[in-house]
Design an enzyme around this catalytic site. Structure first.
Site, mmCIF file in Angstrom:
data_model
loop_
_atom_site.group_PDB
_atom_site.id
_atom_site.type_symbol
_atom_site.label_atom_id
_atom_site.label_comp_id
_atom_site.label_asym_id
_atom_site.label_seq_id
_atom_site.Cartn_x
_atom_site.Cartn_y
_atom_site.Cartn_z
ATOM 1 N N TYR A 16 2.487 9.308 -6.710
ATOM 2 C CA TYR A 16 1.817 10.556 -7.048
ATOM 3 C C TYR A 16 2.054 10.814 -8.529
ATOM 4 O O TYR A 16 2.162 9.864 -9.310
ATOM 5 C CB TYR A 16 2.315 11.682 -6.123
ATOM 6 C CG TYR A 16 1.360 12.843 -6.058
ATOM 7 C CD1 TYR A 16 0.021 12.668 -5.691
ATOM 8 C CD2 TYR A 16 1.795 14.129 -6.365
ATOM 9 C CE1 TYR A 16 -0.857 13.729 -5.638
ATOM 10 C CE2 TYR A 16 0.922 15.215 -6.314
ATOM 11 C CZ TYR A 16 -0.411 15.000 -5.965
ATOM 12 O OH TYR A 16 -1.277 16.058 -5.925
ATOM 13 N N LYS A 36 -14.439 4.168 18.001
ATOM 14 C CA LYS A 36 -15.114 3.221 17.113
ATOM 15 C C LYS A 36 -14.200 2.848 15.951
ATOM 16 O O LYS A 36 -14.079 1.665 15.585
ATOM 17 C CB LYS A 36 -16.400 3.861 16.585
ATOM 18 C CG LYS A 36 -17.395 2.885 16.025
ATOM 19 C CD LYS A 36 -18.148 2.218 17.155
ATOM 20 C CE LYS A 36 -19.284 1.390 16.644
ATOM 21 N NZ LYS A 36 -20.179 0.968 17.723
#
Length: 387
Positions: free
Chosen positions: A36, A91
């Protein structure tokens, strides 16, 4: 509500089927400063100067959006975006399980074509590909066409093209088993929705001898009035014999039946087909004809169900298709890439082909790598690969 968990399907779905995991450790302040701020700012600045670097320094090149509006979910119909989420999660799970592709399920609370296209277009920079799912016809055709024009990443409506790829693969092997090329076959497709149209188009592209398509009003032909533009195109491109009437009438003397409509066909209609016929009764959960009945008259019988031989399952196609497209950073998925995927899938069966084995199992580890390699190679030949 707790009683729902007595059903193993509900118990498995509690809390959802997906989570996000990090690929890098954050063990201390040094790790944090790289993952970060401030380290991430250097990466952001580099991508701002050269957007192509996002493919190397973010997850974009390996992540697909699984997008639905919930209007045509499985056999359930228009159940809305919230109820569609378990399917889209599933999916995404299959993308990861079978091809190592990360996928994010996105269920949109809009059904207007303009709104769907605009929303997906705005989301697209976060993804390397767009898998459209369970969007009802005929809107699905326009949504896919417009997104393909607007975006420089693969857009693939799986209900159309995944089904089509697997059907073509199975039909290639069934035809080989009976000693006939595709060009000698006459097929009848029951259903002019998303999958029926796509199956018809891929079979035409693969060189099928003739093919007629039926809908709830009978055979689609050039003499019918008030056809949707998609069906008008089908009428021009199919039905060389000029057939009219019902699906069952068209089956007389036909070599191939492909059911994608939820309708039924009688035993007498299948018995009237040509010798060594091929019956793909793909409606789920109830095939157009009971497989054991069809097998009295047909050489090869396939269904969409896992409890019968020769299951036509989209999971044989879409993971490998996207894996191959992502691996070469393809701008689109061409018709040739779909046919190449079908050929590779058929070739997995090889010399083991038989009446009960014209298509491999989804759990055959050879499937996704073979399809991916064929798709990548064809993308390079078609000039749409960028890596």
């Amino acid at each position: 509500m707790a009683s729902l968990d007595l059903d193993p399907a509900f118990a498995l779905h509690r809390g959802g089927k997906l989570e996000v995991r990090s690929t890098v450790p954050v063990r201390d302040a040094d790790d944090l400063s790289l993952a970060y701020t401030p380290g991430v700012a250097r990466v952001c600045s580099a991508i701002a100067d050269n957007p192509e670097l996002a493919n190397d320094y973010t997850w974009v090149s390996n992540v697909v959006a699984v997008v639905s509006d919930g209007t045509a979910v499985l056999g359930l119909g228009d159940i809305g975006p919230s109820a569609a989420m378990p399917v889209m999660e599933g999916k995404a799970l299959l993308f990861k399980q079978f091809a190592g592709v990360d996928a994010v399920p996105i269920c949109l609370d809009c059904t207007d074509v303009d709104a769907l296209v605009e929303t997906v277009t705005r989301l697209a920079p976060s993804f390397g590909g767009i898998n459209l799912e369970d969007i009802s016809a005929p809107r699905c055709f326009e949504v896919e066409d417009r997104l393909r024009e607007a975006l420089a990443v693969p857009v693939f409506h799986d209900d159309q093209h995944g089904t089509a790829i697997v059907v073509l693969a199975a039909l290639r092997n069934a035809a080989r088993l009976t000693g006939r090329p595709l060009g000698d076959l006459r097929a009848v497709v029951a259903g002019a929705g998303a999958s029926g149209v796509a199956v018809t188009r891929i079979l035409l592209n693969a060189g099928i001898g003739d093919i007629a398509v039926s809908d709830s009003k009978g055979i689609v032909h050039s003499g019918r009035e008030n056809l949707h533009p998609v069906k008008e195109a089908l009428a021009r491109e199919t039905n060389k014999l000029g057939l009219t009437g019902s699906t069952e009438q068209a089956l007389t003397g036909a070599d191939v039946f492909i059911g994608l409509s939820g309708s039924t066909v009688s035993e007498a209609a299948v018995a009237a087909m040509a010798p060594e016929a091929m019956v793909f009764a793909l409606s789920n959960p109830t095939p157009e004809i009971e497989p054991s009945v069809a097998a009295r008259h047909a050489r090869v019988v396939a269904t969409g169900r896992s409890d019968f031989p020769n299951q036509i399952n989209n999971v044989l196609a879409f993971p490998g298709v996207f894996r191959g497209a992502l691996d070469v950073r393809a701008r689109t998925i061409t018709e040739n890439m779909k046919v190449a995927a079908a050929t590779a899938l058929a070739d997995v069966v090889g010399d083991a082909v038989s009446e009960e084995y014209v298509i491999p199992s989804p759990f055959d580890d050879r499937v996704a790598p073979a399809v991916a390699a064929a798709v990548s190679a064809q993308a390079r030949l078609d000039g749409v690969a960028r890596a």
